[in-house]
Design a protein around this motif. Structure first.
Motif, PDB file in Angstrom:
ATOM      1  N   LYS A  99       0.833  -1.209   0.000  1.00  0.00           N
ATOM      2  CA  LYS A  99       0.000   0.000   0.000  1.00  0.00           C
ATOM      3  C   LYS A  99       0.868   1.259   0.000  1.00  0.00           C
ATOM      4  CE  LYS A  99      -3.931  -1.906   2.525  1.00  0.00           C
ATOM      5  NZ  LYS A  99      -4.660  -1.873   3.816  1.00  0.00           N
ATOM      6  N   LEU A 100       1.914   1.260   0.822  1.00  0.00           N
ATOM      7  CA  LEU A 100       2.817   2.416   0.874  1.00  0.00           C
ATOM      8  C   LEU A 100       3.490   2.652  -0.479  1.00  0.00           C
ATOM      9  CD1 LEU A 100       4.516   1.789   4.343  1.00  0.00           C
ATOM     10  CD2 LEU A 100       2.885   3.613   3.783  1.00  0.00           C
ATOM     11  N   CYS A 101       3.935   1.577  -1.100  1.00  0.00           N
ATOM     12  CA  CYS A 101       4.585   1.692  -2.416  1.00  0.00           C
ATOM     13  C   CYS A 101       3.610   2.230  -3.446  1.00  0.00           C
ATOM     14  CB  CYS A 101       5.124   0.334  -2.880  1.00  0.00           C
ATOM     15  SG  CYS A 101       6.509  -0.271  -1.914  1.00  0.00           S
ATOM     16  N   ASN A 102       2.400   1.711  -3.446  1.00  0.00           N
ATOM     17  CA  ASN A 102       1.403   2.167  -4.418  1.00  0.00           C
ATOM     18  C   ASN A 102       1.045   3.633  -4.205  1.00  0.00           C
ATOM     19  OD1 ASN A 102       1.315  -0.273  -5.746  1.00  0.00           O
ATOM     20  ND2 ASN A 102      -0.431  -1.034  -4.601  1.00  0.00           N
ATOM     21  N   GLU A 103       0.912   4.055  -2.951  1.00  0.00           N
ATOM     22  CA  GLU A 103       0.640   5.474  -2.668  1.00  0.00           C
ATOM     23  C   GLU A 103       1.801   6.339  -3.161  1.00  0.00           C
ATOM     24  OE1 GLU A 103      -0.193   6.130   1.481  1.00  0.00           O
ATOM     25  OE2 GLU A 103      -1.796   4.630   1.465  1.00  0.00           O
ATOM     26  N   TYR A 104       3.018   5.927  -2.872  1.00  0.00           N
ATOM     27  CA  TYR A 104       4.204   6.674  -3.260  1.00  0.00           C
ATOM     28  C   TYR A 104       4.299   6.809  -4.784  1.00  0.00           C
ATOM     29  CZ  TYR A 104       9.147   7.978  -3.571  1.00  0.00           C
ATOM     30  OH  TYR A 104      10.322   8.622  -3.851  1.00  0.00           O
ATOM     31  N   GLN A 105       3.944   5.723  -5.486  1.00  0.00           N
ATOM     32  CA  GLN A 105       4.015   5.720  -6.948  1.00  0.00           C
ATOM     33  C   GLN A 105       2.706   6.195  -7.594  1.00  0.00           C
ATOM     34  OE1 GLN A 105       5.135   1.560  -7.292  1.00  0.00           O
ATOM     35  NE2 GLN A 105       7.244   2.134  -7.755  1.00  0.00           N
ATOM     36  N   ASP A 106       1.767   6.652  -6.761  1.00  0.00           N
ATOM     37  CA  ASP A 106       0.467   7.149  -7.222  1.00  0.00           C
ATOM     38  C   ASP A 106      -0.249   6.108  -8.087  1.00  0.00           C
ATOM     39  OD1 ASP A 106      -1.554   9.044  -7.213  1.00  0.00           O
ATOM     40  OD2 ASP A 106      -0.884   9.930  -9.096  1.00  0.00           O
ATOM     41  N   VAL A 107      -0.268   4.887  -7.583  1.00  0.00           N
ATOM     42  CA  VAL A 107      -0.909   3.769  -8.275  1.00  0.00           C
ATOM     43  C   VAL A 107      -1.974   3.188  -7.354  1.00  0.00           C
ATOM     44  CG1 VAL A 107      -0.561   1.426  -9.164  1.00  0.00           C
ATOM     45  CG2 VAL A 107       1.150   3.183  -9.610  1.00  0.00           C
ATOM     46  N   ASN A 108      -3.124   2.902  -7.919  1.00  0.00           N
ATOM     47  CA  ASN A 108      -4.165   2.218  -7.164  1.00  0.00           C
ATOM     48  C   ASN A 108      -4.063   0.732  -7.436  1.00  0.00           C
ATOM     49  OD1 ASN A 108      -5.971   4.251  -5.813  1.00  0.00           O
ATOM     50  ND2 ASN A 108      -5.818   5.096  -7.866  1.00  0.00           N
ATOM     51  N   TYR A 109      -4.423  -0.036  -6.433  1.00  0.00           N
ATOM     52  CA  TYR A 109      -4.346  -1.486  -6.501  1.00  0.00           C
ATOM     53  C   TYR A 109      -5.758  -2.025  -6.677  1.00  0.00           C
ATOM     54  CZ  TYR A 109      -3.257  -6.238  -4.990  1.00  0.00           C
ATOM     55  OH  TYR A 109      -3.101  -7.589  -4.927  1.00  0.00           O
ATOM     56  N   GLY A 110      -5.915  -2.969  -7.583  1.00  0.00           N
ATOM     57  CA  GLY A 110      -7.230  -3.551  -7.815  1.00  0.00           C
ATOM     58  C   GLY A 110      -7.179  -5.056  -7.923  1.00  0.00           C
ATOM     59  N   ILE A 111      -8.332  -5.656  -7.737  1.00  0.00           N
ATOM     60  CA  ILE A 111      -8.450  -7.107  -7.828  1.00  0.00           C
ATOM     61  C   ILE A 111      -9.531  -7.435  -8.851  1.00  0.00           C
ATOM     62  CG2 ILE A 111      -8.955  -9.242  -6.583  1.00  0.00           C
ATOM     63  CD1 ILE A 111      -8.190  -7.731  -3.995  1.00  0.00           C
ATOM     64  N   ILE A 112      -9.195  -8.309  -9.777  1.00  0.00           N
ATOM     65  CA  ILE A 112     -10.166  -8.820 -10.737  1.00  0.00           C
ATOM     66  C   ILE A 112     -10.543 -10.222 -10.272  1.00  0.00           C
ATOM     67  CG2 ILE A 112     -10.631  -9.474 -13.125  1.00  0.00           C
ATOM     68  CD1 ILE A 112      -8.327  -7.573 -13.956  1.00  0.00           C
ATOM     69  N   TYR A 113     -11.798 -10.373  -9.869  1.00  0.00           N
ATOM     70  CA  TYR A 113     -12.295 -11.682  -9.451  1.00  0.00           C
ATOM     71  C   TYR A 113     -12.941 -12.354 -10.650  1.00  0.00           C
ATOM     72  CZ  TYR A 113     -11.761  -9.894  -4.701  1.00  0.00           C
ATOM     73  OH  TYR A 113     -11.251  -9.370  -3.538  1.00  0.00           O
ATOM     74  N   SER A 114     -12.622 -13.619 -10.855  1.00  0.00           N
ATOM     75  CA  SER A 114     -13.204 -14.387 -11.949  1.00  0.00           C
ATOM     76  C   SER A 114     -13.330 -15.849 -11.525  1.00  0.00           C
ATOM     77  CB  SER A 114     -12.335 -14.278 -13.208  1.00  0.00           C
ATOM     78  OG  SER A 114     -11.042 -14.795 -12.964  1.00  0.00           O
ATOM     79  N   VAL A 115     -14.147 -16.590 -12.269  1.00  0.00           N
ATOM     80  CA  VAL A 115     -14.347 -18.007 -11.961  1.00  0.00           C
ATOM     81  C   VAL A 115     -13.146 -18.834 -12.406  1.00  0.00           C
ATOM     82  CG1 VAL A 115     -15.848 -19.996 -12.357  1.00  0.00           C
ATOM     83  CG2 VAL A 115     -16.839 -17.741 -12.110  1.00  0.00           C
ATOM     84  N   ILE A 116     -12.511 -18.418 -13.496  1.00  0.00           N
ATOM     85  CA  ILE A 116     -11.326 -19.102 -14.003  1.00  0.00           C
ATOM     86  C   ILE A 116     -10.182 -18.091 -14.096  1.00  0.00           C
ATOM     87  CG2 ILE A 116     -12.601 -20.862 -15.307  1.00  0.00           C
ATOM     88  CD1 ILE A 116     -11.981 -19.171 -17.839  1.00  0.00           C
ATOM     89  N   GLU A 117      -8.974 -18.610 -14.174  1.00  0.00           N
ATOM     90  CA  GLU A 117      -7.812 -17.729 -14.304  1.00  0.00           C
ATOM     91  C   GLU A 117      -7.843 -17.045 -15.656  1.00  0.00           C
ATOM     92  OE1 GLU A 117      -2.960 -17.954 -14.024  1.00  0.00           O
ATOM     93  OE2 GLU A 117      -4.153 -19.526 -13.098  1.00  0.00           O
TER      94      GLU A 117
END
Length: 180
Positions: A99-117
Motif C-alpha cells: 500500500k505504501l509503495c502504491n501510494e508513493y508511486q500514485d498507483v491504485n491497486y485492484g483485484i479482478i475476481y473471476s471463476v477461471i484464471e
C-alpha cells in the motif's frame, strides 16, 4: 490477532529502506509475489513462526527457500522478523508495505475476481478499461472466486465493477424485492 501498529512500523521501515536504496518498484513487485506465496502456502508461515524450532533453524528454512529468489535486503528483513518473533505477521506487513509503495508511486491497486484464471491479455484489457473509467493508473491481480458463477467483478479503491452472473442475479433480486 495482528497488531496493526506493529505491522505499520515494520512496513514503514521496509518502505524507508526501499526508498533509500531506490528499489521501491523492485521491492513492491517482490512483495506481490511473496504475498501470493504466503497466501497459497500459509503453513510456511506457521512453520517458520513455530516456537518449536530454534531461531537459527527458522532462518535456515527462510534462507534455503528464498536466498536465490529475493533481494538480500528482503531476506534480511525476514531474518529480523524471525528474531523479533513477528514472522507470523509477514503477509500483513507485506500488504501494508505494498500500500505504501502504491501510494508513493500514485498507483491504485485492484483485484479482478473471476471463476477461471484470466490470461495476461484479458487482465490487461480489463485494466485499461477500468483506468479509463476511474482516470487513474492501476495495478491489478486476478483472484479466483467460484461463487461468481460466471463473468468478472473488479474492485479498485472503494469502487466495485460487477459484471458477474451472481452480481446480475443479486441486482435482479433487489429490483424484484423493491417492487413488492
Amino acid at each position: 490477532m495482528i497488531d496493526e501498529g506493529l505491522a505499520n512500523q515494520w512496513s514503514n521501515g521496509l518502505f524507508q529502506l526501499a526508498r533509500e536504496i531506490k528499489k521501491i518498484t523492485q521491492f513492491a513487485e517482490e512483495s506481490n509475489k511473496l504475498i501470493d506465496i504466503f497466501t497459497t502456502y500459509p503453513e510456511f508461515i506457521d512453520i517458520t513462526s513455530s516456537s518449536n524450532l530454534t531461531i537459527e533453524t527458522r532462518k535456515q528454512i527462510i534462507s534455503e527457500t528464498f536466498k536465490n529468489h529475493i533481494e538480500p535486503y528482503m531476506l534480511n528483513f525476514f531474518f529480523l522478523l524471525i528474531d523479533e518473533h513477528h514472522f507470523q505477521c509477514v503477509r500483513f506487513i507485506l500488504k501494508e508495505f505494498r500500500k505504501l509503495c502504491n501510494e508513493y508511486q500514485d498507483v491504485n491497486y485492484g483485484i479482478i475476481y473471476s471463476v477461471i484464471e484470466l490470461s495476461n491479455q484479458q487482465i490487461n484489457q480489463i485494466k485499461l478499461k477500468i483506468e479509463k473509467v476511474i482516470k487513474h493508473k492501476i495495478k491489478v491481480v486476478n483472484k479466483i472466486d467460484k461463487s461468481l458463477i460466471g463473468g468478472i467483478k473488479v474492485k479498485v479503491r472503494n469502487q466495485v465493477f460487477d459484471g458477474s452472473v451472481k452480481g446480475q442475479i443479486d441486482q435482479l433480486k433487489q429490483e424484484l424485492l423493491s417492487h413488492e
